[in-house]
Scaffold this motif. Structure first.
Motif, mmCIF file in Angstrom:
data_model
loop_
_atom_site.group_PDB
_atom_site.id
_atom_site.type_symbol
_atom_site.label_atom_id
_atom_site.label_comp_id
_atom_site.label_asym_id
_atom_site.label_seq_id
_atom_site.Cartn_x
_atom_site.Cartn_y
_atom_site.Cartn_z
ATOM 1 N N ARG A 140 55.791 -102.914 -68.368
ATOM 2 C CA ARG A 140 54.986 -102.896 -67.145
ATOM 3 C C ARG A 140 53.817 -101.933 -67.260
ATOM 4 N N GLN A 141 53.877 -100.992 -68.215
ATOM 5 C CA GLN A 141 52.818 -100.006 -68.351
ATOM 6 C C GLN A 141 51.716 -100.524 -69.268
ATOM 7 N N THR A 142 50.498 -100.153 -68.956
ATOM 8 C CA THR A 142 49.376 -100.572 -69.793
ATOM 9 C C THR A 142 49.492 -99.961 -71.188
ATOM 10 N N ALA A 143 48.907 -100.644 -72.142
ATOM 11 C CA ALA A 143 48.837 -100.113 -73.499
ATOM 12 C C ALA A 143 47.668 -99.143 -73.612
ATOM 13 N N LYS A 144 47.797 -98.191 -74.529
ATOM 14 C CA LYS A 144 46.699 -97.291 -74.856
ATOM 15 C C LYS A 144 46.472 -97.384 -76.360
ATOM 16 N N ILE A 145 45.297 -97.879 -76.729
ATOM 17 C CA ILE A 145 45.031 -98.239 -78.119
ATOM 18 C C ILE A 145 43.733 -97.608 -78.590
ATOM 19 N N GLN A 146 43.796 -96.939 -79.734
ATOM 20 C CA GLN A 146 42.596 -96.417 -80.372
ATOM 21 C C GLN A 146 42.087 -97.463 -81.365
ATOM 22 N N ILE A 147 40.768 -97.687 -81.378
ATOM 23 C CA ILE A 147 40.179 -98.713 -82.232
ATOM 24 C C ILE A 147 39.212 -98.066 -83.210
ATOM 25 N N SER A 148 39.432 -98.345 -84.504
ATOM 26 C CA SER A 148 38.551 -97.842 -85.555
ATOM 27 C C SER A 148 37.978 -99.020 -86.339
ATOM 28 N N ILE A 149 36.714 -98.901 -86.710
ATOM 29 C CA ILE A 149 36.036 -99.905 -87.527
ATOM 30 C C ILE A 149 35.557 -99.221 -88.801
ATOM 31 N N ASP A 150 36.005 -99.739 -89.936
ATOM 32 C CA ASP A 150 35.627 -99.189 -91.240
ATOM 33 C C ASP A 150 35.877 -97.682 -91.314
ATOM 34 N N GLY A 151 36.999 -97.250 -90.750
ATOM 35 C CA GLY A 151 37.400 -95.851 -90.816
ATOM 36 C C GLY A 151 36.786 -94.951 -89.767
ATOM 37 N N ASN A 152 35.931 -95.492 -88.906
ATOM 38 C CA ASN A 152 35.301 -94.700 -87.859
ATOM 39 C C ASN A 152 35.849 -95.090 -86.485
#
Length: 255
Positions: free
Chosen positions: A123-135
């Motif tokens: 029921r809780q929202t996800a918390k996601i970190q997004i990296s592109i090409d290591g950044n």
């Protein structure tokens, strides 16, 4: 003209199975390892399944619609099948490769023709970190999920999540949030096909997330890496008057 060696395959619906029997009677049936082309009868779901099934064989696939939408298929017709295959235009697709590590440290690798999607499990929202090409590009995306779509998959789940429609030959991928809460104004990104995308799940035990590559689901992921697999090519055959590139283009003008 040399006749093509066809291997027919069909979904388990009565309509598709009946059509398959008629076509085999008319054109013959070859084993898949002896065939020069696969003819798949069914809907988009079965076509996707067939692409996965015959991916390693590298055989071209000519799909005929015996389902509902039929976006990835040609219209069904029993006449002049050899000629239709001979004059068909080839659309080349490259799948995505997903490498997912779960909270137990187990690694799962899978291929996706449409998209790789991350979805909250609770029921809780996800918390996601997004990296592109290591950044790191998004430090913390609070959301129901996020997905990476190929051009072929951009009109499926990606479009339903308000992601962009991508031309097949554009050489890009769609990164699309699903019901993003924060940052509220972020609507995703269009990435070059060479991009290496990494998702790191924040607070993964309290806020569990699953990763799905087409039909392969991994529960309780901690880190998910996604990139195109350029060494794998799927050859789809379409009638000249109704090819996939044109269908995707037309989708942008559906009102």
């Amino acid at each position: 003209m040399q006749k093509h060696r066809i291997h027919f395959t069909a979904s388990d619906t009565d309509d598709a199975q009946s059509a398959c029997r008629r076509l085999i009677h008319q054109y013959g049936q070859h084993r898949s390892n002896e065939a020069s082309v696969i003819v798949a009868l069914g809907g988009d779901g079965f076509m996707l399944e067939s692409m996965h099934r015959f991916m390693e064989s590298k055989l071209p696939i000519y799909g005929m619609n015996k389902g509902t939408v039929g976006f990835l298929l040609n219209n069904y017709a029993e006449e002049d099948l050899f000629d239709k295959i001979e004059t068909a235009k080839i659309t080349r697709l490259h799948p995505l490769r997903m490498i997912a590590e779960d909270t137990r440290g187990e690694i799962t690798e899978a291929l996706a023709i449409n998209e790789v999607s991350l979805l909250r499990e609770s029921r809780q929202t996800a918390k996601i970190q997004i990296s592109i090409d290591g950044n790191v590009k998004v430090d913390e995306l609070t959301c129901d999920g996020v997905l990476v779509a190929t051009p072929a998959g951009s009109t499926a789940y990606n479009l339903s999540a308000h992601g962009p429609i991508l031309p097949v030959n554009a050489g890009v991928l769609a990164l699309t949030p699903i019901s993003a809460f924060r940052p509220r104004r972020w609507r995703g990104a269009i990435l070059p096909r060479e991009a290496h995308i990494q998702f790191d799940i924040q607070d993964s035990l309290k806020r569990p997330v699953s990763a799905v590559a087409d039909a392969v689901e991994v529960r309780d992921v901690k880190t998910v890496k996604v990139e195109e697999a350029p060494e794998i090519t799927i050859n789809l055959l379409f009638d000249p008057e109704h090819n996939l590139e044109q269908r995707i283009l037309d989708e942008q003008f559906m009102l």
